[in-house]
Scaffold this active site. Structure first.
Site, PDB file in Angstrom:
ATOM      1  N   ILE A  20      -7.419  21.290  11.367  1.00 38.44           N
ATOM      2  CA  ILE A  20      -6.808  20.145  12.043  1.00 38.44           C
ATOM      3  C   ILE A  20      -5.493  19.747  11.384  1.00 38.44           C
ATOM      4  O   ILE A  20      -4.504  19.451  12.057  1.00 38.44           O
ATOM      5  CB  ILE A  20      -7.796  18.966  12.077  1.00 38.44           C
ATOM      6  CG1 ILE A  20      -8.949  19.268  13.041  1.00 38.44           C
ATOM      7  CG2 ILE A  20      -7.102  17.670  12.483  1.00 38.44           C
ATOM      8  CD1 ILE A  20     -10.072  18.246  13.023  1.00 38.44           C
ATOM      9  N   ARG A  40      -5.264  21.782  -2.007  1.00 34.31           N
ATOM     10  CA  ARG A  40      -5.545  22.083  -3.411  1.00 34.31           C
ATOM     11  C   ARG A  40      -4.979  23.434  -3.840  1.00 34.31           C
ATOM     12  O   ARG A  40      -4.514  23.591  -4.963  1.00 34.31           O
ATOM     13  CB  ARG A  40      -7.057  22.061  -3.660  1.00 34.31           C
ATOM     14  CG  ARG A  40      -7.679  20.667  -3.566  1.00 34.31           C
ATOM     15  CD  ARG A  40      -9.180  20.730  -3.747  1.00 34.31           C
ATOM     16  NE  ARG A  40      -9.564  21.207  -5.065  1.00 34.31           N
ATOM     17  CZ  ARG A  40      -9.722  20.431  -6.135  1.00 34.31           C
ATOM     18  NH1 ARG A  40      -9.515  19.127  -6.036  1.00 34.31           N
ATOM     19  NH2 ARG A  40     -10.090  20.939  -7.292  1.00 34.31           N
ATOM     20  N   ASN A  41      -5.039  24.423  -2.957  1.00 35.92           N
ATOM     21  CA  ASN A  41      -4.712  25.788  -3.344  1.00 35.92           C
ATOM     22  C   ASN A  41      -3.337  26.213  -2.837  1.00 35.92           C
ATOM     23  O   ASN A  41      -3.013  26.044  -1.651  1.00 35.92           O
ATOM     24  CB  ASN A  41      -5.782  26.741  -2.813  1.00 35.92           C
ATOM     25  CG  ASN A  41      -7.156  26.439  -3.382  1.00 35.92           C
ATOM     26  OD1 ASN A  41      -7.297  26.175  -4.582  1.00 35.92           O
ATOM     27  ND2 ASN A  41      -8.179  26.448  -2.532  1.00 35.92           N
ATOM     28  N   ASP A  68      -5.173  17.334  -5.877  1.00 36.69           N
ATOM     29  CA  ASP A  68      -6.421  16.707  -5.449  1.00 36.69           C
ATOM     30  C   ASP A  68      -6.112  15.323  -4.898  1.00 36.69           C
ATOM     31  O   ASP A  68      -5.701  14.425  -5.645  1.00 36.69           O
ATOM     32  CB  ASP A  68      -7.364  16.612  -6.649  1.00 36.69           C
ATOM     33  CG  ASP A  68      -8.698  15.967  -6.312  1.00 36.69           C
ATOM     34  OD1 ASP A  68      -8.911  15.580  -5.146  1.00 36.69           O
ATOM     35  OD2 ASP A  68      -9.537  15.844  -7.226  1.00 36.69           O
ATOM     36  N   ALA A  92      -7.248  15.608   4.994  1.00 36.03           N
ATOM     37  CA  ALA A  92      -8.109  16.347   4.066  1.00 36.03           C
ATOM     38  C   ALA A  92      -9.553  15.894   4.231  1.00 36.03           C
ATOM     39  O   ALA A  92      -9.825  14.695   4.356  1.00 36.03           O
ATOM     40  CB  ALA A  92      -7.649  16.135   2.626  1.00 36.03           C
ATOM     41  N   TYR A 156     -21.143  12.000   3.782  1.00 39.21           N
ATOM     42  CA  TYR A 156     -19.973  12.309   4.615  1.00 39.21           C
ATOM     43  C   TYR A 156     -19.733  11.191   5.628  1.00 39.21           C
ATOM     44  O   TYR A 156     -18.616  10.681   5.760  1.00 39.21           O
ATOM     45  CB  TYR A 156     -20.191  13.639   5.327  1.00 39.21           C
ATOM     46  CG  TYR A 156     -19.083  14.031   6.268  1.00 39.21           C
ATOM     47  CD1 TYR A 156     -17.951  14.694   5.798  1.00 39.21           C
ATOM     48  CD2 TYR A 156     -19.160  13.754   7.627  1.00 39.21           C
ATOM     49  CE1 TYR A 156     -16.931  15.064   6.659  1.00 39.21           C
ATOM     50  CE2 TYR A 156     -18.152  14.113   8.499  1.00 39.21           C
ATOM     51  CZ  TYR A 156     -17.034  14.778   8.019  1.00 39.21           C
ATOM     52  OH  TYR A 156     -16.019  15.127   8.879  1.00 39.21           O
ATOM     53  N   LYS A 160     -16.534   8.594   5.827  1.00 41.30           N
ATOM     54  CA  LYS A 160     -15.672   8.533   7.006  1.00 41.30           C
ATOM     55  C   LYS A 160     -15.725   7.167   7.692  1.00 41.30           C
ATOM     56  O   LYS A 160     -14.713   6.658   8.176  1.00 41.30           O
ATOM     57  CB  LYS A 160     -16.074   9.633   7.991  1.00 41.30           C
ATOM     58  CG  LYS A 160     -15.732  11.044   7.530  1.00 41.30           C
ATOM     59  CD  LYS A 160     -14.233  11.252   7.390  1.00 41.30           C
ATOM     60  CE  LYS A 160     -13.870  12.706   7.160  1.00 41.30           C
ATOM     61  NZ  LYS A 160     -12.414  12.929   7.043  1.00 41.30           N
ATOM     62  N   ILE A 189     -15.120  20.464  16.384  1.00 46.92           N
ATOM     63  CA  ILE A 189     -13.863  21.137  16.689  1.00 46.92           C
ATOM     64  C   ILE A 189     -13.941  22.561  16.140  1.00 46.92           C
ATOM     65  O   ILE A 189     -14.496  22.789  15.061  1.00 46.92           O
ATOM     66  CB  ILE A 189     -12.665  20.397  16.053  1.00 46.92           C
ATOM     67  CG1 ILE A 189     -12.673  18.908  16.450  1.00 46.92           C
ATOM     68  CG2 ILE A 189     -11.353  21.061  16.438  1.00 46.92           C
ATOM     69  CD1 ILE A 189     -12.476  18.637  17.922  1.00 46.92           C
ATOM     70  N   THR A 191     -13.159  25.136  14.038  1.00 43.19           N
ATOM     71  CA  THR A 191     -12.468  25.327  12.762  1.00 43.19           C
ATOM     72  C   THR A 191     -13.304  26.278  11.906  1.00 43.19           C
ATOM     73  O   THR A 191     -14.351  26.768  12.332  1.00 43.19           O
ATOM     74  CB  THR A 191     -12.307  24.001  12.005  1.00 43.19           C
ATOM     75  OG1 THR A 191     -13.615  23.473  11.694  1.00 43.19           O
ATOM     76  CG2 THR A 191     -11.533  22.967  12.821  1.00 43.19           C
TER      77      THR A 191
END
Length: 248
Positions: A20, A40-41, A68, A92, A156, A160, A189, A191
């Site tokens: 997204i 992060r990467n 982060d 994120a 989670y 949210k 969605i 992903t």
């Protein structure tokens, strides 16, 4: 050719290396925005930013920041590197598929850190500059599970759903500076996360979605663009879930 109505706007999108977040950055870049992707990467970030549209004859600048989002020190660095952000997208996200009693403390802290504190810290970092500019737009990517809850998603969903109270409170603090803050609540969605679902889990999710299909990241990106452009919408939760919240 899309309307180039974000020319000159600087947008920072967390979770911007895929899914997204990347779809939103692509939509914004297509409208002329300068986009900074956060994840992060580094390697996925470099790959993602190389794919962002660059409009011919526009001096668009796309960039990356690695770190982060749940760490306030990262945001201090981000503001130093990219001080003039007018659109902040907190996309994120850290998923959860575990009952509460089996979820480790470190995983709980990570979920809350990325999903809720990341948005709070990002807003805290950039809202002062938006106040000085007397303009700004903040978009948080929440989840339909914030409204419905779900087995194996307690932390989670809690992280949210916290975005709802956060956005509504911020509206009362910063609206006089012409700063708007809204949440998008996607359902299922297509992903990497949904691709990893088992066939049984996918079938169950589809059975609870009245439209009978998962959404596309570009549909969420279109909603983010709509919220970025519509200057009379603030403090809202825009649900994009194929009716999941109704059918659940």
């Amino acid at each position: 050719m899309p309307m180039l109505d974000l020319i000159g706007r600087s947008c920072l999108i967390t979770g911007g290396s895929k899914g997204i977040g990347l779809a939103i950055a692509t939509r914004f870049a297509s409208a002329g925005a300068n986009c900074t992707l956060v994840a992060r990467n580094l390697d996925p970030l470099r790959d993602a930013v190389s794919k962002l549209p660059r409009i011919k004859d526009l001096k668009q600048t796309h960039d990356i920041l690695s770190g982060d989002v749940g760490d306030l020190k990262f945001w201090e660095h981000a503001v130093e590197a990219k001080p003039d952000i007018s659109v902040l997208v907190n996309a994120a996200g850290q998923p959860q598929v575990s009952t509460l009693f089996s979820t480790k403390q470190g995983d709980i802290e990570r979920l809350v850190g990325v999903n809720l504190l990341g948005a709070i810290y990002g807003t805290k970092a950039y809202v002062k500059g938006m106040m000085r500019a007397r303009e700004g737009c903040i978009i948080n990517i929440s989840s339909a599970l914030a409204a419905t809850g779900g087995r194996g998603s307690a932390v989670y969903a809690a992280s949210k759903s916290g975005l709802d109270g956060f956005a509504k409170s911020m509206v009362k603090e910063v609206s006089r500076f012409n700063i708007r803050i809204n949440n998008i609540l996607p359902g299922y969605i297509e992903t990497d996360m949904t691709a990893a679902m088992s066939a049984a889990a996918r079938k169950e999710a589809l059975s609870k979605t009245p439209l009978g299909t998962f959404g596309d990241v570009n549909q969420v990106a279109d909603a983010a663009y709509f919220l970025a452009m519509n200057k009379y919408i603030t403090g809202t939760n825009l649900v994009i879930d194929g009716g999941y919240s109704v059918g659940h």
